[in-house]
Design an enzyme around this catalytic site. Structure first.
Site, mmCIF file in Angstrom:
data_model
loop_
_atom_site.group_PDB
_atom_site.id
_atom_site.type_symbol
_atom_site.label_atom_id
_atom_site.label_comp_id
_atom_site.label_asym_id
_atom_site.label_seq_id
_atom_site.Cartn_x
_atom_site.Cartn_y
_atom_site.Cartn_z
ATOM 1 N N ASP A 160 0.720 -1.135 0.179
ATOM 2 C CA ASP A 160 0.084 -0.150 0.062
ATOM 3 C C ASP A 160 1.058 1.318 -0.050
ATOM 4 O O ASP A 160 2.010 1.025 0.099
ATOM 5 C CB ASP A 160 -1.002 -0.054 1.404
ATOM 6 C CG ASP A 160 -0.144 0.308 2.357
ATOM 7 O OD1 ASP A 160 0.985 -0.603 2.611
ATOM 8 O OD2 ASP A 160 -0.430 0.995 3.347
ATOM 9 N N ASP A 206 1.736 -18.278 -3.729
ATOM 10 C CA ASP A 206 2.157 -16.975 -4.452
ATOM 11 C C ASP A 206 1.126 -16.375 -5.291
ATOM 12 O O ASP A 206 1.170 -16.314 -6.749
ATOM 13 C CB ASP A 206 3.414 -17.442 -5.462
ATOM 14 C CG ASP A 206 3.978 -16.509 -5.979
ATOM 15 O OD1 ASP A 206 3.706 -15.158 -5.416
ATOM 16 O OD2 ASP A 206 4.865 -16.573 -7.103
ATOM 17 N N HIS A 225 1.670 -9.099 -3.193
ATOM 18 C CA HIS A 225 0.477 -8.123 -3.043
ATOM 19 C C HIS A 225 1.243 -6.805 -2.807
ATOM 20 O O HIS A 225 1.595 -6.536 -1.814
ATOM 21 C CB HIS A 225 -0.057 -8.426 -1.717
ATOM 22 C CG HIS A 225 -1.303 -7.619 -1.566
ATOM 23 N ND1 HIS A 225 -2.572 -7.521 -2.118
ATOM 24 C CD2 HIS A 225 -1.256 -6.326 -0.537
ATOM 25 C CE1 HIS A 225 -3.432 -6.729 -1.880
ATOM 26 N NE2 HIS A 225 -2.526 -5.936 -0.887
ATOM 27 N N GLU A 247 2.292 -9.921 1.031
ATOM 28 C CA GLU A 247 2.572 -8.629 0.935
ATOM 29 C C GLU A 247 4.041 -8.396 1.007
ATOM 30 O O GLU A 247 4.690 -9.354 1.518
ATOM 31 C CB GLU A 247 1.677 -7.863 1.966
ATOM 32 C CG GLU A 247 2.007 -6.443 1.408
ATOM 33 C CD GLU A 247 0.933 -5.450 2.062
ATOM 34 O OE1 GLU A 247 0.117 -5.895 2.856
ATOM 35 O OE2 GLU A 247 0.745 -4.184 2.022
HETATM 36 O O1 9MR Z 1 2.666 -6.296 9.523
HETATM 37 C C1 9MR Z 1 1.460 -6.386 9.991
HETATM 38 C C2 9MR Z 1 1.103 -7.433 10.648
HETATM 39 O O2 9MR Z 1 2.063 -7.763 11.641
HETATM 40 C C3 9MR Z 1 -0.367 -7.339 10.896
HETATM 41 O O3 9MR Z 1 -0.983 -8.710 11.287
HETATM 42 C C4 9MR Z 1 -1.329 -7.054 9.760
HETATM 43 C C5 9MR Z 1 -2.684 -6.948 10.268
HETATM 44 O O4 9MR Z 1 -2.859 -5.633 11.170
HETATM 45 O O5 9MR Z 1 -0.680 -5.592 9.352
HETATM 46 C C6 9MR Z 1 0.431 -5.693 8.786
HETATM 47 O O6 9MR Z 1 0.815 -4.314 8.504
HETATM 48 C C7 9MR Z 1 0.337 -3.875 7.131
HETATM 49 C C8 9MR Z 1 -0.106 -2.586 7.715
HETATM 50 O O7 9MR Z 1 -1.176 -2.323 8.679
HETATM 51 C C9 9MR Z 1 -0.354 -1.609 6.431
HETATM 52 N N1 9MR Z 1 0.588 -1.753 5.313
HETATM 53 C C10 9MR Z 1 0.947 -3.398 4.897
HETATM 54 C C11 9MR Z 1 1.425 -4.064 6.391
HETATM 55 C C12 9MR Z 1 1.917 -5.359 5.736
HETATM 56 O O8 9MR Z 1 0.921 -6.256 5.689
#
Ligand code: 9MR
Ligand code: ZN
Length: 568
Positions: free
Chosen positions: A169, A539, A492, A548
């Site tokens: 994102d 994947d 992602h 992601e």
């Molecule tokens: O890295 C984060 C992970 O530990 C959490 O479980 C998850 C859900 O809250 O969010 C991940 O962080 C994301 C962030 O909120 C927004 N940018 C992408 C991050 C990676 O997925």
């Protein structure tokens, strides 16, 4: 039968482990005997025959596992491992592997840059226009604007630009940024000779190591997030995640979300640390960073309570937390290390005593960073760079306590490794969103403890965490794009989806296997109930809970790669 190897390859003189695995099926009992394998070179000549030793059933993967240690093969070259008709992917043995990997992992950060054009000269076919350059407004005012209480002209605007997109994102989040910067700045601090190579970024050749040039891009953004009163905004994002468009096409309004105590403390720590690291290169910046850190520390002292407001209507990443003890401890410790003022040390020690196990390196619990600051001079090797801090007996005692804790944790993790067929330092219930972060964090811990107590077991343990990342895992993927014969390639990531280019930017680390029930809808459908946690991965770009990418999944890999590149 599957044969899993580190697809990037192995260093000539380090531990070399490969895994042979058979999925466990109800009622099957394989023979417990060793399996004879042949290691062949590219011409098909057999170089070595060896037995893979039966480990047993492995819980996390659901496989029967045999472990092959072929550390005695040291000659550089390209090899495959064969067992009957099964052949591994080819892999090299060579000495510069981790140096090359580190270039890709670090260059990823350049590709995450926001607010600037990526030119063809530095980004090649991944060049793109500048994004997110419009002014930002405060969430608190924007809410009132949406409710019709404020007009557009009534809202203050802030011209804040830069930083790295957090992940797939386009948001930018203070605590996530601090976590990534902590990993990377300390990687540079402890292993400076791993960062002499050119990253081919706009600043290359200015006399400052490129990794510091790249981090400076993030630090300059972070400095802009400090409010007049010394507080620091928790995040800088749009209200919702953008569509899957290129970043310059995301023209949604940029918002500054209310400060959190974690963001303020992380800001203090990061700026105090940056002040030490950049001083030899740019004394004016070092001063500016320290002044900013001290200003926000005053705010922290005036606000001793935990402060975090989860703004539900803003649906970008939350980075919520339940405690700020670790962030405050890190802040105090960095200020002590930078200024030598004992009042900060006393505060850090007070917070240390409240923390159950301050040896973590993730964004939610960054307590271990305080240990890096406390033990910094012992963790650095370049004598000329060592800064001799005066040690009171209180500090000496604190150091001993912290060291003992780190060693205890490393020994505990060694036990986890020996109970896992694949040699990864994760317990079966620890495959969560971003499990590769936990793996790499544990790798960093082994690297840290190896510097304190150079036992070969710790070195090998770090090697095995990188092996897992690069292919010695039950999915058979290398979790780094562009590295290895079977690397994941559908992250992602909005840019990968929207750029219309077949190739994926190399050097992304995937979040990895997620065996919890908190997975995205597609993953839920694709992973049958009961899939062993290490295999809970596909994947697919849609799978944001498995695949992601983020800056702070790359950053611990940078630390681990730098260790292996420089501590031979
Ligand atoms: O890295 C984060 C992970 O530990 C959490 O479980 C998850 C859900 O809250 O969010 C991940 O962080 C994301 C962030 O909120 C927004 N940018 C992408 C991050 C990676 O997925
Ligand atoms: Zn942007």
């Amino acid at each position: 039968m599957n044969i899993y190897i580190n697809q990037m390859g192995y260093l000539p003189n380090s531990n070399k482990t490969a895994i042979l695995a058979l999925p466990q099926e109800a009622g099957t009992e394989p023979s417990l005997s060793p399996i004879r394998v042949r290691i062949c070179n590219v011409d098909g000549c057999c170089i070595m025959e060896k037995d893979a030793v039966f480990f047993g059933p492995d819980e996390a993967s659901g496989d029967f596992v045999w472990q092959l240690d072929f550390s005695e093969l040291t000659a550089p070259g390209t090899y495959v491992i064969r067992s009957g008709d099964t052949v591994s992917y080819p892999f090299p043995i060579g000495s510069n592997l981790y140096g090359s990997l580190n270039i890709l992992l670090s260059k990823m950060l350049y590709y995450q840059r926001c607010g600037t054009e990526l030119t063809e000269a530095h980004a090649g076919k991944f060049a793109r226009k500048a994004c997110h350059t419009a002014p930002s407004v405060l969430w608190t005012e924007y809410e009132r604007f949406l409710a019709g209480e404020l007009s557009e002209a009534d809202m203050q605007t802030f011209d804040i630009r830069g930083g790295w997109h957090d992940a797939g994102d386009y948001g930018r989040y203070t605590t996530a940024a601090a976590c990534a910067l902590g990993h990377i700045l300390y990687a540079y601090r402890f292993f400076p000779d791993a960062f002499t190579k050119n990253l081919d970024i706009p600043e290359s050749g200015n006399g400052i190591p490129d990794i510091l040039n790249e981090c400076r891009y993030e630090l300059d953004w972070m400095l802009q997030l400090q409010a007049e009163d010394g507080s620091v905004y928790h995040k800088h994002t749009t209200q919702n995640h953008s569509a899957f468009v290129m970043p310059h096409e995301d023209t949604n309004r940029m918002l500054l979300l209310p400060p959190s105590s974690m963001a303020v403390a992380d800001f203090v720590a990061t700026m105090a640390l940056a002040s030490r690291i950049y001083r030899p290169f740019d004394a004016a910046f070092a001063e500016c960073a320290l002044t900013a850190a001290e200003k926000s520390y005053v705010w922290l002292e005036q606000h001793p309570e935990f402060l975090f407001e989860h703004v539900r209507e803003c649906r970008t990443g939350g980075y919520g937390d339940r405690s700020d003890t670790d962030e405050r401890m890190w802040a105090a410790m960095e200020l002590y290390r930078t200024t030598g003022n004992v009042r900060y040390l006393n505060e850090a020690k007070r917070l240390f005593d409240q923390h159950p196990n301050p040896v973590q390196y993730g964004w939610a619990d960054i307590s271990g960073f305080a240990g890096w600051a406390l033990l910094e001079d012992e963790l650095m090797t370049t004598a000329a760079e060592k800064e001799h801090t005066s040690r009171t007996s209180a500090e000496a005692e604190f150091r001993d306590t912290y060291k003992a804790l780190l060693i205890k944790e490393a020994d505990h993790l060694l036990n986890i490794i020996s109970s896992c067929g694949y040699g990864v330092a994760l317990e079966t219930n620890e495959y969560c969103w971003g499990s590769n972060l936990t793996v790499l964090n544990r790798g960093m811990l082994f690297g840290t403890v190896y510097r304190l107590t150079p036992k070969s077991e710790y070195h090998t343990a770090l090697v095995r965490q990188m092996d897992y990342l690069l292919g010695v895992n039950a999915t058979g993927y290398s979790y780094v794009t562009g590295v290895g014969a079977h690397a994941f390639c559908n992250p992602h990531n909005r840019i990968t989806e929207a750029d219309g280019i077949d190739d994926t930017i190399p050097g992304y680390v995937s979040g990895g296997a997620n065996g919890t029930k908190w997975v995205d809808p597609l993953a839920k459908g694709l992973l049958p109930e009961g899939t062993p946690p290490m295999k809970c991965y596909v994947d697919r770009w849609e799978c944001y809970s498995l695949n992601e990418i983020t800056i702070y999944w790359n950053s611990p890999a940078i630390f681990c790669a730098a260790f292996l590149d420089s501590v031979k």
